[in-house]
Design an enzyme around this catalytic site. Structure first.
Site, mmCIF file in Angstrom:
data_model
loop_
_atom_site.group_PDB
_atom_site.id
_atom_site.type_symbol
_atom_site.label_atom_id
_atom_site.label_comp_id
_atom_site.label_asym_id
_atom_site.label_seq_id
_atom_site.Cartn_x
_atom_site.Cartn_y
_atom_site.Cartn_z
ATOM 1 N N ASP A 67 -24.840 -23.099 9.003
ATOM 2 C CA ASP A 67 -24.920 -22.577 7.638
ATOM 3 C C ASP A 67 -25.731 -23.487 6.729
ATOM 4 O O ASP A 67 -26.095 -24.605 7.104
ATOM 5 C CB ASP A 67 -23.499 -22.375 7.057
ATOM 6 N N ASN A 136 -8.829 -23.283 4.598
ATOM 7 C CA ASN A 136 -8.390 -21.881 4.518
ATOM 8 C C ASN A 136 -8.691 -21.126 5.818
ATOM 9 O O ASN A 136 -8.620 -19.896 5.855
ATOM 10 C CB ASN A 136 -9.070 -21.175 3.331
ATOM 11 N N HIS A 138 -11.622 -21.098 7.421
ATOM 12 C CA HIS A 138 -12.990 -20.600 7.611
ATOM 13 C C HIS A 138 -13.721 -21.369 8.712
ATOM 14 O O HIS A 138 -13.415 -22.523 8.994
ATOM 15 C CB HIS A 138 -13.785 -20.570 6.297
ATOM 16 N N GLU A 143 -15.560 -16.849 5.219
ATOM 17 C CA GLU A 143 -14.349 -17.023 4.433
ATOM 18 C C GLU A 143 -13.290 -15.974 4.787
ATOM 19 O O GLU A 143 -13.608 -14.944 5.398
ATOM 20 C CB GLU A 143 -14.699 -16.872 2.939
#
Ligand code: GLP
Length: 241
Positions: A67, A136, A138, A143
């Site tokens: 990314d 979280n 990811h 996400e």
């Protein structure tokens, strides 16, 4: 899914580096999927050590990063491109023309994403993908509420991720709110995956990813369906398993 629980960060870094080095020894022109963040820093240091000892040679290796922030250019100190140059590529003999990081300044984002996917396909797919995990759940920048079918695409970062990543920026206002990320499908198409996590802050995400229901709420949970995943944890990250 293999789960390795090791004593500490140094051990997980060494183990992951050895796995990558073995992959490259077995297939010198391996296609590596690489991650950023704090977690893989120790692994990159170990890889540089192995390279300096002439244990591994990267001259035929191709790399694709997971990314990149959207809206900041490569030269920006916070770009993931810059991170890779400083933390790995400058210190090993990977050929610059074989490095791929999504272009965060892309005008035509869709075209750039399509091109990234095509390039991965053209080189025969990713042999070994390295992942960290967000608090979280990811992976890459996929996400919660993720679309499991997505390929490389533009994502909106959620508040928790912006907050977590603000530690690298002067102020939270400077954190990009979008990124270009490989999608879950891109990641799942990798032949082998290694996911690293350390510290108590990752324990809940790891528990939910490994033992919980497979759900878009915890993007990493999809890895339960991959047939060659190795999860490398320190004791804290594994403490809820
Ligand atoms: C970032 C990256 C992920 C990384 C994760 C965890 O937002 N996009 O690829 O795995 O957050 O980062 P860290 O290793 O710093 O905890």
């Amino acid at each position: 899914m293999r789960i390795l629980v090791l004593d500490n960060y140094e051990e997980i870094s060494k183990k992951a580096a050895l796995m990558i080095a073995s992959q490259v020894m077995l297939k010198p022109n391996s296609v590596l999927g690489l991650a950023t963040g704090d977690t893989p820093l120790g692994m990159y240091k170990e890889l540089i050590t192995l390279y300096n000892k002439k244990e591994v040679n990267f001259n035929e290796v191709r790399t694709f990063n997971l990314d990149e922030y959207y809206g900041i250019d490569r030269e920006n100190p916070q770009s993931y491109y810059n991170y890779m140059i400083n933390n790995l590529f400058n210190s090993i003999n990977v050929n610059r023309k074989n490095i791929n990081v999504p272009d965060g300044m892309a005008m035509d984002v869709e075209a750039v994403c399509r091109c990234y996917e095509n390039k991965i396909k053209e080189v025969g797919g990713i042999d070994m993908q390295v992942l960290g995990i967000g608090g979280n759940g990811h992976i890459g920048f996929n996400e919660p509420d993720v679309n499991f079918e997505a390929q490389t695409h533009l994502v909106n970062l959620n508040a928790q991720t912006i907050e977590a990543n603000s530690r690298f920026f002067k102020s939270i206002k400077d954190v990009p709110i979008k990124a270009i990320s490989m999608g879950i499908k891109t990641i799942m198409n990798s032949k082998k995956i290694i996911l690293l996590a350390n510290g108590i802050g990752k324990a809940e995400a790891i528990e939910r990813a490994i033992k919980g229901k497979i759900s878009p709420e915890i993007p990493a949970s999809i890895l339960q369906l991959h047939n060659d995943v190795t999860i490398i944890l320190d004791k804290q990250a594994a403490s809820l398993l």
